[in-house]
Design a protein around this motif. Structure first.
Motif, PDB file in Angstrom:
ATOM      1  N   ARG A 190       2.838   4.006  -9.486  1.00  0.00           N
ATOM      2  CA  ARG A 190       1.725   4.459 -10.475  1.00  0.00           C
ATOM      3  C   ARG A 190       2.470   5.808 -11.032  1.00  0.00           C
ATOM      4  O   ARG A 190       2.387   5.872 -12.281  1.00  0.00           O
ATOM      5  CB  ARG A 190       0.477   4.898  -9.666  1.00  0.00           C
ATOM      6  N   LEU A 230       2.130   2.013  -3.915  1.00  0.00           N
ATOM      7  CA  LEU A 230       1.271   1.840  -4.766  1.00  0.00           C
ATOM      8  C   LEU A 230       1.422   3.316  -5.776  1.00  0.00           C
ATOM      9  O   LEU A 230       1.482   3.150  -7.057  1.00  0.00           O
ATOM     10  CB  LEU A 230      -0.005   1.499  -4.604  1.00  0.00           C
ATOM     11  N   LYS A 282       0.971  -1.196   0.133  1.00  0.00           N
ATOM     12  CA  LYS A 282       0.172  -0.035  -0.180  1.00  0.00           C
ATOM     13  C   LYS A 282       0.895   1.242   0.006  1.00  0.00           C
ATOM     14  O   LYS A 282       0.478   2.306  -0.902  1.00  0.00           O
ATOM     15  CB  LYS A 282      -1.095   0.084   1.106  1.00  0.00           C
ATOM     16  N   LYS A 300      -2.528  -1.852  -8.211  1.00  0.00           N
ATOM     17  CA  LYS A 300      -3.192  -2.154  -6.977  1.00  0.00           C
ATOM     18  C   LYS A 300      -2.436  -3.663  -6.574  1.00  0.00           C
ATOM     19  O   LYS A 300      -1.554  -4.169  -7.378  1.00  0.00           O
ATOM     20  CB  LYS A 300      -4.460  -2.605  -7.198  1.00  0.00           C
ATOM     21  N   ALA A 301      -2.731  -3.920  -5.301  1.00  0.00           N
ATOM     22  CA  ALA A 301      -2.135  -5.084  -4.559  1.00  0.00           C
ATOM     23  C   ALA A 301      -2.908  -6.035  -3.973  1.00  0.00           C
ATOM     24  O   ALA A 301      -3.693  -5.665  -3.485  1.00  0.00           O
ATOM     25  CB  ALA A 301      -0.781  -4.663  -3.909  1.00  0.00           C
TER      26      ALA A 301
END
Length: 140
Positions: free
Chosen positions: A95, A91, A88, A112-113
């Motif tokens: 991006r 991310l 988190k 996303k993960a």
């Protein structure tokens, strides 16, 4: 290194280049969408020129290649599947890095993960999977 971002963790990724699994998946998605093969065809591991290569540099080359072939990115979606570390905090920087390399707006890129809920090799912390989809349109 993942998504062009340093992610501190006791384990790392192996590869002929810097092993950045996210950027390699992005490169494969872009090349595939443009009908230009895959990362191995463009940057073969048999070529010493790509040993320890910076994947952000490779991604910039691919961005130019797809533009030169008449394509423009509409959007890109990537899913990182890994148990640890927690993704988190990284991310948004990933991006931003991808958008910068591709010379597009960050809103055109989604990263996303997910975890594998402790299942299999991924759940045991022995690997990572990255799934990526890219939508391109012809430049008019």
């Amino acid at each position: 290194m993942l998504g062009g971002v340093t992610v501190p963790f006791e384990k790392g990724l192996l590869g002929h280049s810097d092993g950045d699994a996210l950027l390699h998946a992005v490169i494969d998605a872009l090349l595939g969408a443009a009908g230009l093969g895959d990362i191995g065809a463009q940057f073969p591991s048999s070529d010493p020129a790509f040993k320890d290569a910076d994947s952000t540099h490779l991604l910039r080359q691919v961005a130019k290649l797809i533009r030169d072939h008449g394509w423009r990115l509409v959007n890109l979606d990537a899913t990182i599947i890994v148990e640890q570390p927690v993704m988190k905090p990284y991310l948004e920087p990933m991006r931003q890095c991808i958008a910068t390399c591709l010379a597009v707006e960050p809103e055109q890129v989604n990263v996303k993960a997910k975890t594998n809920d402790g299942l299999g090799v991924i759940g045991a912390g022995e690997g990572i999977i990255v799934q990526t989809v890219a939508l391109l349109e012809e430049i008019e």
